[in-house]
Scaffold this active site. Structure first.
Site, PDB file in Angstrom:
ATOM      1  CE1 TYR A 190      -4.053   1.813   0.350  1.00 44.95           C
ATOM      2  CE2 TYR A 190      -3.358   2.480   2.550  1.00 44.95           C
ATOM      3  CZ  TYR A 190      -4.234   2.582   1.491  1.00 44.95           C
ATOM      4  OH  TYR A 190      -5.299   3.439   1.580  1.00 44.95           O
ATOM      5  NE  ARG A 243      -6.611  12.169  -5.718  1.00 42.99           N
ATOM      6  CZ  ARG A 243      -6.608  11.118  -4.878  1.00 42.99           C
ATOM      7  NH1 ARG A 243      -5.650  10.197  -4.906  1.00 42.99           N
ATOM      8  NH2 ARG A 243      -7.584  10.970  -4.012  1.00 42.99           N
ATOM      9  CE  LYS A 261      -7.087   2.998  -1.455  1.00 43.21           C
ATOM     10  NZ  LYS A 261      -7.246   3.815  -0.248  1.00 43.21           N
ATOM     11  CD  GLU A 333      -9.370   4.397  -3.345  1.00 46.50           C
ATOM     12  OE1 GLU A 333     -10.213   3.736  -2.750  1.00 46.50           O
ATOM     13  OE2 GLU A 333      -8.770   5.372  -2.835  1.00 46.50           O
ATOM     14  CG  ASP A 334      -6.511   7.101  -5.859  1.00 43.01           C
ATOM     15  OD1 ASP A 334      -7.188   7.472  -4.874  1.00 43.01           O
ATOM     16  OD2 ASP A 334      -5.355   6.675  -5.745  1.00 43.01           O
ATOM     17  CG  ASP A 356     -11.198   4.763   0.128  1.00 42.28           C
ATOM     18  OD1 ASP A 356     -11.652   4.785   1.278  1.00 42.28           O
ATOM     19  OD2 ASP A 356     -10.034   4.428  -0.153  1.00 42.28           O
ATOM     20  CG  ASP A 357      -9.815   8.918  -3.137  1.00 36.60           C
ATOM     21  OD1 ASP A 357      -8.814   8.562  -2.496  1.00 36.60           O
ATOM     22  OD2 ASP A 357     -10.157   8.388  -4.212  1.00 36.60           O
ATOM     23  CG  ASN A 498      -1.319   8.996   1.213  1.00 35.92           C
ATOM     24  OD1 ASN A 498      -0.654   9.069   2.219  1.00 35.92           O
ATOM     25  ND2 ASN A 498      -2.622   8.715   1.234  1.00 35.92           N
TER      26      ASN A 498
END
Ligand SMILES: NC(=O)C1=CN([C@@H]2O[C@H](COP(=O)(O)OP(=O)(O)OC[C@H]3O[C@@H](n4cnc5c(N)ncnc54)[C@H](OP(=O)(O)O)[C@@H]3O)[C@@H](O)[C@H]2O)C=CC1
Ligand SMILES: CC(=O)C(=O)O
Ligand SMILES: [Mg+2]
Length: 642
Positions: A190, A243, A261, A333-334, A356-357, A498
Site C-alpha cells: 500500500y 489522480r 485496496k 478510487e483515485d 473512498d477519497d 500520499n
C-alpha cells in the site's frame, strides 16, 4: 448443469445469531466447458491438463439437505464459496472451483497451492509426488521464510514485486503474511510503495491483475465482466487512474491501486479474495511521460472526456448491476475530482457506491479528531479548522465534520460550516471567489478578504486544526508549523497527502517545529520520533482504517445504499478503540496490528446503522453483529484436502 464449489460439501456453519450462507455456484451458460462438472463421489476422470473431471446432474445436488441452491448468484449477503471463512477453517475441503485441480495444475493454482506445506497424504491423493522436494513444512515456517526473504530486499519496490508474485502463486500464504505482519507489510503493498509501483507498472508488469476495461471494450463491457473467473463478486474497487495518490494521472497503470485496496479488504476487513474485483477504466492518459514510454501498458491517447467518458462509465455501472445485482459495493478510487463528485452523485441513488477519497477519508479523519479531543479538550464545535487543499479529501472531510457538529449541537449545517476554512491553489476560499469556483467548494466560500499564502491564512484564521489535502509535499513549512504552535498549546496537524514524498511535512518536522506539542498524523506512515527524551508515535490517518470494515458492514447486512450516518457510525467505532496506552504515546489512531478487531467493530456499527435506516436486506438482523463480522472473515490458514 451445476458446478459445485468446495464449500458446498460443508455443513452450514456459524456462530449464534449469524449463520454462514453457503451456496452452489451456477456456471454461466456462455463459456463453461460442457464436459466437466464436479462431485467426487460420482466418479471421475482426468482431462489432459491434469484436472479431475467429474460428472453429475443438478437434480442430484439439489436434494442434499446441507446444500443451499440460491435462485440467483447475485443475492448479496455473506456467501462462503470456497470455504474461506474462519468458521470453515478446521474442515477438509476439495481443492476446486470449476474443476478439481491436481498435480502440476494444483501447484500453479494460487487459490489452492500450498507449496511445501502439502502433506504426504495430500501429495499422494492429488498427484503431487515428485513435483515437490520431500520436505513438508508448516504454513508458519513458510511465513518465517518469506519474511526472511522479503527483509533481504533493501529496495521497497523489490519487496512489492515479491509480494505480488506471492499473491499470484500462493494466495493464502500472501494473506497470512499480510495479516500476521500487517504493520511491516502495509507500506509494501500500500502507500507509499504502491505509488512507485504504479509509476513503474509498465516496467515491472509480469502478470495482469484485475480487469482492464478500455474504450476498446465499449459496447462489450458485460462480456468483459463475464470473462472474470469469479461470479460471486461482493466488492469492486474501480479507478480511471487520473489522480493516483498525489502522483497525478498514471492512466492504466493506476491498476496497482484497486489491487492494493482489495488486498486490504481481505487482509484488514476479512472480505474473501474471490469476492473482490479490481477494475481499471482506461480512457487514455494526459501524462506525456507515459504516452512516450515504450513500456506503457494502457491506451496511447489523450483522455476521453465529456459524453465519451460518461457513456463508458455508464455502460460499466449498468453492466455491474446487471451481472452482480445491486448489493455489490462499488468503491470509486483515485478519480480526479471533476469526475469523482459527479459519479458519486449520479450513481448514489441507483447503486451501492462509496467514494473512498471523499467519504472514507472523511470518516477516518473525523475519528482521529474525535480522539484528539482527549488532548485538546472541548468538543468539535469549539475548534477552528483550516485545510490546505479543497478537493475530494479536503471538502469531503470538511463536510463530515460539519455534519457531526450539526448533529451533536443541533445547529444548522450552514452554521456548522462557518468554522471550517479551505485553501486551494489560488488561496483562501472566500465569498468573492464564489462565482468562479467548482460546486464542491462553494459551501466553504465564507466572507473574508482574499489571502494567497497558507501562512497568512493560518495567521488570519487562527485554526486549532490544520489539515493537508493538497497532494503537494513540504507545504507545511517551518513557519506554518511554528505559527500553529504559537497559536495553540497543542496544535493538531494532519499531513494527509500520499505517498510519503507528497506529505505536507514529516513527523519529525511536526514534532521539532512545534517543540513536541503537535498532535500529528499522516496519510503515509512515519516512524516513531524521539524528541527531547520523549518518544512520539505518529498515527497513520489513512482511509485504510475505514473502508475494509465499512465494506464488510455493507456486505454482511446486504445493504443497498450508503448513507452519511454510516460514515459517522464508522468514525465513532474507530475513535472508541483508542486505549489509555495509545493516548500516552500521543496517538489518535489505534495501531494497525489490531485492525481485524477494529474492522469487525466498524462493520458491526455500519451494519447496525443500515438496519436502523431500513437499508439492510439480509434479514432477520443477526443478534450479535460484531461476532457475526468476526466469524464471517476470511481466514488464510491452509485447508486440508481430502
Ligand atoms: N490519507 C488518506 O487517507 C488520503 C489521502 N489523500 C491524499 O490527499 C491528496 C489530495 O487528494 P484529493 O483531495 O483527492 O485531490 P484533489 O485533486 O481533489 O484536490 C487537491 C486540492 O489541492 C489543491 N492544491 C493543489 N496544489 C496546491 C498548492 N500548491 N497549494 C494549495 N492547494 C493546492 C487543489 O487546488 P485547486 O482546486 O485550485 O486545483 C485542490 O483543491 C492526495 O495526495 C491524496 O493521496 C486522499 C484521500 C485519502
Ligand atoms: C489513501 C488514498 O486513498 C489516497 O491517497 O488516495
Ligand atoms: Mg485514494
Amino acid at each position: 448443469m451445476i458446478s459445485l464449489s468446495a464449500s458446498s460439501f460443508l455443513n452450514k456453519t456459524g456462530v449464534p445469531g449469524c449463520s454462514t450462507h453457503l451456496s452452489l455456484r451456477q456456471p454461466r451458460a456462455r463459456s463453461s466447458p460442457a464436459f466437466f462438472r464436479v462431485l467426487s463421489t460420482l466418479g471421475s476422470s482426468r482431462d489432459p491438463n491434469g484436472s479431475v473431471l467429474i460428472e453429475t446432474s443438478s437434480s442430484s445436488l439439489e436434494t442434499s439437505a446441507d446444500i443451499v441452491v440460491p435462485k440467483s448468484t447475485v443475492s448479496g449477503g455473506v456467501q462462503d464459496v470456497y470455504g474461506e471463512d474462519a468458521a470453515t477453517e478446521d474442515m477438509p475441503i476439495t481443492p476446486w472451483s470449476l474443476s478439481v485441480a491436481s498435480g502440476y495444475t494444483l501447484l500453479r493454482d494460487p487459490h489452492h497451492n500450498k507449496g511445501l506445506a502439502f502433506s504426504h497424504r495430500e501429495r499422494d491423493a492429488h498427484y503431487l509426488r515428485g513435483l515437490l522436494p520431500p520436505t513438508v513444512i508448516s504454513q508458519d515456517l513458510q511465513v518465517k521464510k518469506m519474511m526472511h526473504t522479503l527483509r533481504q530486499y533493501q529496495v521497497p519496490l523489490q519487496r512489492y514485486m515479491c509480494m505480488m508474485d506471492l499473491q499470484e502463486t500462493n494466495e493464502r500464504l500472501f494473506y497470512k503474511l499480510l495479516i500476521d505482519h500487517v504493520e511491516e507489510l502495509l507500506p509494501v503493498v500500500y502507500t507509499p510503495t504502491v505509488g512507485e509501483a504504479c509509476q513503474k507498472y509498465g516496467s515491472i508488469f509480469l502478470r495482469p491483475q484485475g480487469l482492464f476495461i478500455s474504450l476498446k471494450e465499449k459496447g462489450k463491457i458485460l462480456e468483459v465482466l463475464r470473462n472474470w473467473p469469479e461470479k460471486n463478486i461482493q466488492v469492486i474497487v474501480v479507478t480511471d487512474g487520473e489522480r493516483i495518490l498525489g502522483l497525478g494521472d498514471l492512466g492504466c497503470q493506476g491498476m496497482g491501486i484497486p489491487v492494493g485496496k482489495l488486498s486490504l479488504y481481505t487482509a484488514l476487513g476479512g472480505v474473501r479474495p474471490s469476492a473482490c474485483l479490481p477494475v481499471t477504466i482506461d480512457v487514455g492518459t494526459n501524462n506525456e511521460k507515459l504516452l512516450n514510454d515504450e513500456f506503457y501498458i494502457g491506451l496511447r491517447q489523450r483522455r476521453a472526456t465529456g459524453e465519451e467518458y460518461s457513456e463508458l462509465m455508464h455502460e460499466f455501472m449498468t453492466a455491474v448491476k446487471q451481472n452482480y445485482g445491486e448489493k455489490v459495493v462499488i468503491q470509486f478510487e483515485d478519480f480526479a475530482n471533476h469526475n469523482a463528485f459527479d459519479l458519486l452523485a449520479k450513481y448514489g441513488a441507483t447503486h451501492l457506491v462509496f467514494n473512498d477519497d471523499i467519504q472514507g477519508t472523511a470518516s477516518v479523519v473525523l475519528a482521529g479528531l474525535i480522539a484528539a479531543l482527549r488532548f485538546v479538550g472541548g468538543s468539535l464545535s469549539n475548534h477552528r479548522f483550516l485545510f490546505l487543499g479543497a478537493g475530494e479529501a479536503g471538502t469531503g472531510i470538511a463536510e463530515l465534520i460539519a455534519l457531526e457538529i450539526s448533529k451533536k449541537t443541533q445547529i444548522p449545517l450552514e452554521e456548522a460550516r462557518k468554522n471550517i476554512w479551505l485553501v486551494d491553489s489560488k488561496g483562501l476560499i472566500v465569498s468573492s471567489r464564489k462565482e468562479s469556483i467548482q460546486h464542491f467548494k462553494k459551501p466553504w466560500a465564507h466572507d473574508h478578504e482574499p489571502i494567497k499564502d497558507l501562512v497568512d491564512a493560518v495567521k488570519a484564521i487562527k485554526p486549532t486544526v490544520l489539515i493537508g489535502t493538497s497532494g503537494v509535499g513540504q507545504t507545511f513549512t517551518q513557519e506554518v508549523v511554528e505559527t500553529m504552535a504559537k497559536l495553540n498549546e497543542k496544535p493538531i496537524i494532519l499531513a494527509l497527502s500520499n505517498p510519503t514524498s507528497q506529505s505536507e511535512c514529516t513527523a519529525e518536522e511536526a514534532y521539532r517545529w512545534s517543540e513536541g506539542r503537535a498532535i500529528f498524523a499522516s496519510g503515509s506512515p512515519f516512524a516513531a520520533v524521539e524528541y527531547e527524551g520523549k518518544t512520539f508515535v505518529p498515527g497513520q490517518a489513512n482511509n485504510a482504517y475505514i473502508f475494509p470494515g465499512f465494506g464488510l458492514g455493507l456486505i454482511m447486512s446486504g445493504t443497498i445504499r450508503v448513507h452519511d450516518d454510516m460514515l459517522l457510525a464508522a468514525s465513532e467505532a474507530l475513535a472508541e478503540q483508542l486505549m489509555e496506552e495509545h493516548y500516552e504515546k500521543g496517538m489518535i489512531f489505534p495501531p494497525f496490528r489490531n485492525i481485524r478487531k477494529i474492522s469487525a467493530r466498524i462493520a458491526a456499527r455500519v451494519a447496525a446503522k443500515a438496519y436502523e435506516l431500513g437499508l439492510a436486506t439480509r434479514l432477520p438482523q443477526p443478534k450479535e453483529l460484531e461476532q457475526c463480522a468476526e466469524s464471517s472473515m476470511y481466514s488464510p490458514s491452509y485447508r486440508s484436502y481430502r
